[in-house]
Design a protein around this motif. Structure first.
Motif, PDB file in Angstrom:
ATOM      1  N   ASN A 165      23.804  31.464  33.682  1.00 16.90           N
ATOM      2  CA  ASN A 165      23.798  30.218  34.457  1.00 16.90           C
ATOM      3  C   ASN A 165      24.555  30.327  35.775  1.00 16.90           C
ATOM      4  OD1 ASN A 165      22.468  28.145  32.603  1.00 16.90           O
ATOM      5  ND2 ASN A 165      23.919  29.173  31.255  1.00 16.90           N
ATOM      6  N   HIS A 166      25.029  31.522  36.098  1.00 16.36           N
ATOM      7  CA  HIS A 166      25.821  31.731  37.323  1.00 16.36           C
ATOM      8  C   HIS A 166      26.962  30.718  37.404  1.00 16.36           C
ATOM      9  CE1 HIS A 166      22.956  34.614  39.041  1.00 16.36           C
ATOM     10  NE2 HIS A 166      22.052  33.885  38.413  1.00 16.36           N
ATOM     11  N   ALA A 167      27.614  30.507  36.281  1.00 21.33           N
ATOM     12  CA  ALA A 167      28.688  29.514  36.185  1.00 21.33           C
ATOM     13  C   ALA A 167      30.037  30.204  36.116  1.00 21.33           C
ATOM     14  CB  ALA A 167      28.488  28.640  34.948  1.00 21.33           C
ATOM     15  N   ARG A 168      30.936  29.811  36.988  1.00 21.73           N
ATOM     16  CA  ARG A 168      32.289  30.364  36.960  1.00 21.73           C
ATOM     17  C   ARG A 168      33.247  29.484  36.166  1.00 21.73           C
ATOM     18  NH1 ARG A 168      30.918  31.325  42.553  1.00 21.73           N
ATOM     19  NH2 ARG A 168      30.506  33.527  42.822  1.00 21.73           N
ATOM     20  N   TYR A 169      32.812  28.260  35.876  1.00 14.62           N
ATOM     21  CA  TYR A 169      33.646  27.301  35.157  1.00 14.62           C
ATOM     22  C   TYR A 169      32.782  26.580  34.129  1.00 14.62           C
ATOM     23  CZ  TYR A 169      36.496  28.128  39.266  1.00 14.62           C
ATOM     24  OH  TYR A 169      37.211  28.737  40.254  1.00 14.62           O
ATOM     25  N   MET A 170      33.333  26.436  32.900  1.00 20.62           N
ATOM     26  CA  MET A 170      32.598  25.752  31.845  1.00 20.62           C
ATOM     27  C   MET A 170      33.512  24.775  31.128  1.00 20.62           C
ATOM     28  SD  MET A 170      30.106  28.360  29.990  1.00 20.62           S
ATOM     29  CE  MET A 170      28.471  28.330  30.660  1.00 20.62           C
ATOM     30  N   PRO A 171      33.091  23.514  31.064  1.00 19.87           N
ATOM     31  CA  PRO A 171      33.861  22.549  30.272  1.00 19.87           C
ATOM     32  C   PRO A 171      33.789  22.906  28.791  1.00 19.87           C
ATOM     33  CG  PRO A 171      32.172  21.453  31.615  1.00 19.87           C
ATOM     34  CD  PRO A 171      31.939  22.912  31.710  1.00 19.87           C
ATOM     35  N   VAL A 172      34.877  22.652  28.102  1.00 20.16           N
ATOM     36  CA  VAL A 172      34.934  22.854  26.653  1.00 20.16           C
ATOM     37  C   VAL A 172      34.954  21.467  26.029  1.00 20.16           C
ATOM     38  CG1 VAL A 172      36.232  23.827  24.732  1.00 20.16           C
ATOM     39  CG2 VAL A 172      36.231  24.995  26.956  1.00 20.16           C
ATOM     40  N   MET A 173      33.909  21.167  25.264  1.00 22.90           N
ATOM     41  CA  MET A 173      33.754  19.837  24.682  1.00 22.90           C
ATOM     42  C   MET A 173      33.851  19.915  23.161  1.00 22.90           C
ATOM     43  SD  MET A 173      33.214  18.022  27.434  1.00 22.90           S
ATOM     44  CE  MET A 173      32.729  16.454  26.749  1.00 22.90           C
ATOM     45  N   ASP A 174      34.599  19.002  22.593  1.00 23.25           N
ATOM     46  CA  ASP A 174      34.624  18.830  21.143  1.00 23.25           C
ATOM     47  C   ASP A 174      33.986  17.473  20.889  1.00 23.25           C
ATOM     48  OD1 ASP A 174      35.040  19.050  18.466  1.00 23.25           O
ATOM     49  OD2 ASP A 174      37.228  18.982  18.554  1.00 23.25           O
ATOM     50  N   GLY A 175      32.667  17.480  20.703  1.00 27.25           N
ATOM     51  CA  GLY A 175      31.915  16.216  20.669  1.00 27.25           C
ATOM     52  C   GLY A 175      31.977  15.606  22.057  1.00 27.25           C
ATOM     53  N   PRO A 176      32.384  14.334  22.156  1.00 30.97           N
ATOM     54  CA  PRO A 176      32.468  13.702  23.479  1.00 30.97           C
ATOM     55  C   PRO A 176      33.806  13.949  24.194  1.00 30.97           C
ATOM     56  CG  PRO A 176      32.891  12.072  21.790  1.00 30.97           C
ATOM     57  CD  PRO A 176      32.570  13.375  21.073  1.00 30.97           C
ATOM     58  N   VAL A 177      34.728  14.667  23.533  1.00 28.35           N
ATOM     59  CA  VAL A 177      36.082  14.842  24.064  1.00 28.35           C
ATOM     60  C   VAL A 177      36.184  16.144  24.860  1.00 28.35           C
ATOM     61  CG1 VAL A 177      38.531  15.057  23.480  1.00 28.35           C
ATOM     62  CG2 VAL A 177      37.064  13.541  22.146  1.00 28.35           C
ATOM     63  N   LEU A 178      36.647  16.027  26.093  1.00 31.25           N
ATOM     64  CA  LEU A 178      36.875  17.199  26.942  1.00 31.25           C
ATOM     65  C   LEU A 178      38.181  17.861  26.523  1.00 31.25           C
ATOM     66  CD1 LEU A 178      36.116  18.888  29.471  1.00 31.25           C
ATOM     67  CD2 LEU A 178      37.481  17.258  30.795  1.00 31.25           C
ATOM     68  N   MET A 179      38.099  19.132  26.108  1.00 31.49           N
ATOM     69  CA  MET A 179      39.270  19.868  25.644  1.00 31.49           C
ATOM     70  C   MET A 179      39.895  20.726  26.738  1.00 31.49           C
ATOM     71  SD  MET A 179      39.295  18.802  22.577  1.00 31.49           S
ATOM     72  CE  MET A 179      40.573  19.792  21.858  1.00 31.49           C
ATOM     73  N   GLY A 180      39.100  21.102  27.731  1.00 34.50           N
ATOM     74  CA  GLY A 180      39.592  21.956  28.796  1.00 34.50           C
ATOM     75  C   GLY A 180      38.436  22.555  29.565  1.00 34.50           C
ATOM     76  N   VAL A 181      38.767  23.500  30.425  1.00 38.35           N
ATOM     77  CA  VAL A 181      37.767  24.222  31.208  1.00 38.35           C
ATOM     78  C   VAL A 181      38.091  25.705  31.100  1.00 38.35           C
ATOM     79  CG1 VAL A 181      36.848  24.652  33.519  1.00 38.35           C
ATOM     80  CG2 VAL A 181      37.381  22.324  32.816  1.00 38.35           C
ATOM     81  N   ILE A 182      37.071  26.500  30.832  1.00 40.71           N
ATOM     82  CA  ILE A 182      37.209  27.952  30.780  1.00 40.71           C
ATOM     83  C   ILE A 182      36.628  28.504  32.074  1.00 40.71           C
ATOM     84  CG2 ILE A 182      36.414  30.054  29.639  1.00 40.71           C
ATOM     85  CD1 ILE A 182      38.368  28.609  27.926  1.00 40.71           C
ATOM     86  N   SER A 183      37.406  29.325  32.745  1.00 41.03           N
ATOM     87  CA  SER A 183      36.926  29.938  33.984  1.00 41.03           C
ATOM     88  C   SER A 183      36.539  31.392  33.736  1.00 41.03           C
ATOM     89  CB  SER A 183      38.003  29.878  35.065  1.00 41.03           C
ATOM     90  OG  SER A 183      39.064  30.771  34.768  1.00 41.03           O
ATOM     91  N   PHE A 184      35.811  31.944  34.669  1.00 43.61           N
ATOM     92  CA  PHE A 184      35.450  33.358  34.615  1.00 43.61           C
ATOM     93  C   PHE A 184      36.720  34.204  34.553  1.00 43.61           C
ATOM     94  CE2 PHE A 184      33.668  37.350  36.198  1.00 43.61           C
ATOM     95  CZ  PHE A 184      32.451  37.379  35.519  1.00 43.61           C
ATOM     96  N   PHE A 185      37.740  33.812  35.316  1.00 44.39           N
ATOM     97  CA  PHE A 185      39.030  34.506  35.303  1.00 44.39           C
ATOM     98  C   PHE A 185      39.669  34.439  33.917  1.00 44.39           C
ATOM     99  CE2 PHE A 185      43.651  34.413  35.658  1.00 44.39           C
ATOM    100  CZ  PHE A 185      43.898  35.621  36.291  1.00 44.39           C
ATOM    101  N   ASP A 186      39.632  33.254  33.280  1.00 46.76           N
ATOM    102  CA  ASP A 186      40.193  33.112  31.929  1.00 46.76           C
ATOM    103  C   ASP A 186      39.512  34.060  30.955  1.00 46.76           C
ATOM    104  OD1 ASP A 186      41.814  30.965  32.818  1.00 46.76           O
ATOM    105  OD2 ASP A 186      40.244  29.509  32.312  1.00 46.76           O
ATOM    106  N   MET A 187      38.186  34.172  31.088  1.00 45.38           N
ATOM    107  CA  MET A 187      37.434  35.070  30.217  1.00 45.38           C
ATOM    108  C   MET A 187      37.833  36.519  30.457  1.00 45.38           C
ATOM    109  SD  MET A 187      35.675  33.347  28.160  1.00 45.38           S
ATOM    110  CE  MET A 187      34.940  34.822  27.477  1.00 45.38           C
ATOM    111  N   ALA A 188      37.919  36.909  31.713  1.00 52.29           N
ATOM    112  CA  ALA A 188      38.285  38.298  32.027  1.00 52.29           C
ATOM    113  C   ALA A 188      39.670  38.621  31.482  1.00 52.29           C
ATOM    114  CB  ALA A 188      38.229  38.523  33.541  1.00 52.29           C
ATOM    115  N   ARG A 189      40.616  37.714  31.680  1.00 51.46           N
ATOM    116  CA  ARG A 189      41.980  37.939  31.192  1.00 51.46           C
ATOM    117  C   ARG A 189      42.006  38.042  29.672  1.00 51.46           C
ATOM    118  NH1 ARG A 189      46.008  33.716  33.228  1.00 51.46           N
ATOM    119  NH2 ARG A 189      44.606  32.428  32.029  1.00 51.46           N
ATOM    120  N   ALA A 190      41.282  37.166  28.988  1.00 57.32           N
ATOM    121  CA  ALA A 190      41.259  37.188  27.523  1.00 57.32           C
ATOM    122  C   ALA A 190      40.644  38.486  27.003  1.00 57.32           C
ATOM    123  CB  ALA A 190      40.482  35.980  26.996  1.00 57.32           C
ATOM    124  N   ILE A 191      39.591  38.936  27.650  1.00 51.86           N
ATOM    125  CA  ILE A 191      38.926  40.171  27.218  1.00 51.86           C
ATOM    126  C   ILE A 191      39.841  41.368  27.435  1.00 51.86           C
ATOM    127  CG2 ILE A 191      37.013  41.733  27.744  1.00 51.86           C
ATOM    128  CD1 ILE A 191      35.372  39.091  28.265  1.00 51.86           C
TER     129      ILE A 191
END
Length: 153
Positions: free
Chosen positions: A99-125
């Motif tokens: 999706n060429h997305a650098r940022y993705m909202p994290v949803m638990d049902g209708p509740v926004l839990m946070g945003v995961i960025s491409f940087f967050d993913m790289a760091r976690a990996i």
């Protein structure tokens, strides 16, 4: 397997939000001052969109000198791809790439839990790989020698 919930736990729960009616100029000012690449756009306590530098650059390219006075609603992504806390890191990577997305909202049902960025993913990996490498090195160091294996037989 690494999950989004683990990445959010390490990242923290700070969220930067804006409203659909704020001006693009105000959003850019906030993003610049906070040194962030996206704003979660909320209305009546609900996620209604994402604003990233991609939308801003496209807007300024299309509008040129007439770019002032627009609201965030007019340029935001009003249907961002989102993930859940149980989504695997592999799936997030796939979604981000497809999706060429650098940022993705994290949803638990209708509740926004946070945003995961491409940087967050790289760091976690990178952290997960370092942990795995350390575990493998420790395992190899403790590997029994041929003489040890023969004496226990």
């Amino acid at each position: 397997m690494l999950k989004v919930s683990e990445i959010l736990r390490v990242k923290g729960d700070t969220l930067y939000t804006g409203t659909p009616e704020m001006t693009v100029e105000k959003a850019v000012q906030s993003m610049s001052e906070l040194d962030i690449g996206s704003l979660v756009i909320m209305e009546h306590g609900q996620l209604v969109g994402m604003l990233t530098f991609r939308e801003i650059i496209r807007h300024w390219h299309a509008q040129g000198n007439k770019a002032q006075g627009f609201t965030v609603r007019s340029i935001m992504d009003d249907a961002p791809v989102s993930v859940t806390p149980n989504t695997s890191a592999d799936e997030v990577q796939r979604l981000m790439l497809n999706n060429h997305a650098r940022y993705m909202p994290v949803m638990d049902g209708p509740v926004l839990m946070g945003v995961i960025s491409f940087f967050d993913m790289a760091r976690a990996i990178v952290h997960a790989q370092q942990f795995e490498n350390n575990m493998l090195k420790a395992y190899i160091r403790d590997w029994p020698t041929d003489s040890e294996q023969a004496s226990t037989s």
